[in-house]
Design an enzyme around this catalytic site. Structure first.
Site, PDB file in Angstrom:
ATOM      1  N   LYS A  54       0.838  -1.206   0.000  1.00 17.08           N
ATOM      2  CA  LYS A  54       0.000   0.000   0.000  1.00 17.08           C
ATOM      3  C   LYS A  54       0.876   1.261   0.000  1.00 17.08           C
ATOM      4  O   LYS A  54       0.597   2.219  -0.725  1.00 17.08           O
ATOM      5  CB  LYS A  54      -0.936  -0.013   1.216  1.00 17.08           C
ATOM      6  N   GLN A  98      -4.829  -2.000   9.678  1.00 20.68           N
ATOM      7  CA  GLN A  98      -4.688  -3.325   9.080  1.00 20.68           C
ATOM      8  C   GLN A  98      -5.189  -4.417  10.023  1.00 20.68           C
ATOM      9  O   GLN A  98      -4.760  -4.505  11.169  1.00 20.68           O
ATOM     10  CB  GLN A  98      -3.200  -3.555   8.732  1.00 20.68           C
ATOM     11  N   ASP A 121     -11.741   2.201   4.167  1.00 25.07           N
ATOM     12  CA  ASP A 121     -11.974   0.754   4.146  1.00 25.07           C
ATOM     13  C   ASP A 121     -13.468   0.432   4.148  1.00 25.07           C
ATOM     14  O   ASP A 121     -13.859  -0.716   3.889  1.00 25.07           O
ATOM     15  CB  ASP A 121     -11.335   0.124   5.398  1.00 25.07           C
TER      16      ASP A 121
END
Ligand code: NDP
Length: 296
Positions: A54, A98, A121
């Protein structure tokens, strides 16, 4: 029938190029550089690999990125405090924590603390609610949004199709079913969600025009579960032991690829199918968050 491959890498590259061009315009015209903060707690090797890809993609697309590494012993209160700092940081438009998180931290509490306008997200309850309502101002989770784009950009007719989604998780199965059943010309599918308690899974899967497998069981979907000519999207990423290669494992999907590709009309490979789309949609969501910040 021998299936045509849906090349997720190529489609993700197309989306990344569009995002990069849009970022150039945003920087030139509005003097805004989209910024993504990625928070990693602990040192899970798979998470480390995801997080560094990322970072690299942010750099490639001209975004600002910040990586925050916290020790595995981090408390929930410490992580919440870090998120609150990022919520008020004006250089950061998207925040990603994460998963998986260590057991002392509640993922729900973390996702609910990220400001919805920075929740790239798409896991905050407000964004989940917007998705359920068909309100496009929210953020859809990246992997399901990637599945949708793969279908659209492969010219698959979703409208009126029977889609069977195998798996009902918060991250993949459930949002895929919401996206594809929206009242919209890019969706309008008849969606069945199947899971571990479903009766006659093989029969349900065989009734699909489009089968989306997201269960996390290697090679679960066999050829006799797939109708001739169906479109098969394999979200699964599973490690299986393979002593013939140096790292000792290889990645396979939830679909028994070789025999199923003899029946399907279109199919995604693993790797190189849904995987690259997730990160492309994350970059796209972060760009959108930066654009939205102009109005707020
Ligand atoms: P979860 O474990 O959260 O959910 C799995 C779902 O599959 C559950 O709904 C479960 O049913 C169902 N299920 C499990 N086993 C069976 C079975 N034998 N028969 C029928 N249903 C079953 O997984 P995720 O949704 O997080 O992930 C699914 C897969 O997708 C994994 O391989 C994961 O690695 C991959 N993934 C890939 C991503 C990408 O970027 N390509 C991103 C995220 C995930 P029940 O609800 O009844 O327990």
């Amino acid at each position: 029938m021998s299936a045509r491959l849906i090349d997720g890498k190529a489609i993700a590259e197309q989306i990344n190029a569009e995002t990069a061009a849009a970022i150039v315009r945003l920087k030139t015209e509005r003097k805004i550089t989209p910024g993504l903060a990625v928070v990693l707690v602990g040192e899970n090797p798979a998470s480390l690999a995801y997080v560094s890809s990322k970072d690299k993609m942010c750099a490639r697309l001209g975004m600002h990125s910040v990586r925050i590494n916290l020790p595995a012993t981090t408390t929930q209160a410490q992580l919440l405090a870090k998120i609150n700092d990022l919520n008020s940081d004006r250089t950061i438009h998207g925040i990603l924590v994460q998963a998986p998180l260590p057991s002392q931290i509640s993922e729900e509490a973390i996702f609910a603390t990220i400001t919805p306008s920075k929740d790239v997200d798409g896991f905050h309850p407000l964004n989940v609610g917007k998705l359920a309502l068909g309100d496009e101002t929210g953020f859809a989770p990246c992997t399901p949004a990637g599945v949708h784009q793969l279908l659209i950009r492969s010219d698959v007719k979703i409208e009126g199709a029977h889609v069977v989604v195998l798996g009902r998780s918060r991250i993949v199965g459930r949002p895929v079913s919401l996206i594809l059943s929206q009242k919209s010309s890019n969706a309008n599918a008849t969606v069945t969600v199947a899971h571990s308690r479903s009766r006659d899974l093989a029969g349900v899967c065989r009734s699909a025009d489009i089968l989306v497998a997201a269960i996390g069981v290697p090679h679960f979907v066999k050829a006799d579960m797939v109708r001739d000519g169906a479109v098969v999207i394999d979200v699964g990423i599973n490690r299986v032991e393979d002593k013939t290669i140096e790292k000792g494992y290889r990645l396979v999907g939830d679909v028994d690829f070789a025999p199923v590709s003899q029946k399907a009309s279109l199919i995604t490979p693993v790797p190189g199918g849904v995987g690259p789309m997730t990160i492309a949609m994350l970059m796209h969501n972060t760009y959108r968050a930066a654009v939205n910040s102009i109005a707020s």
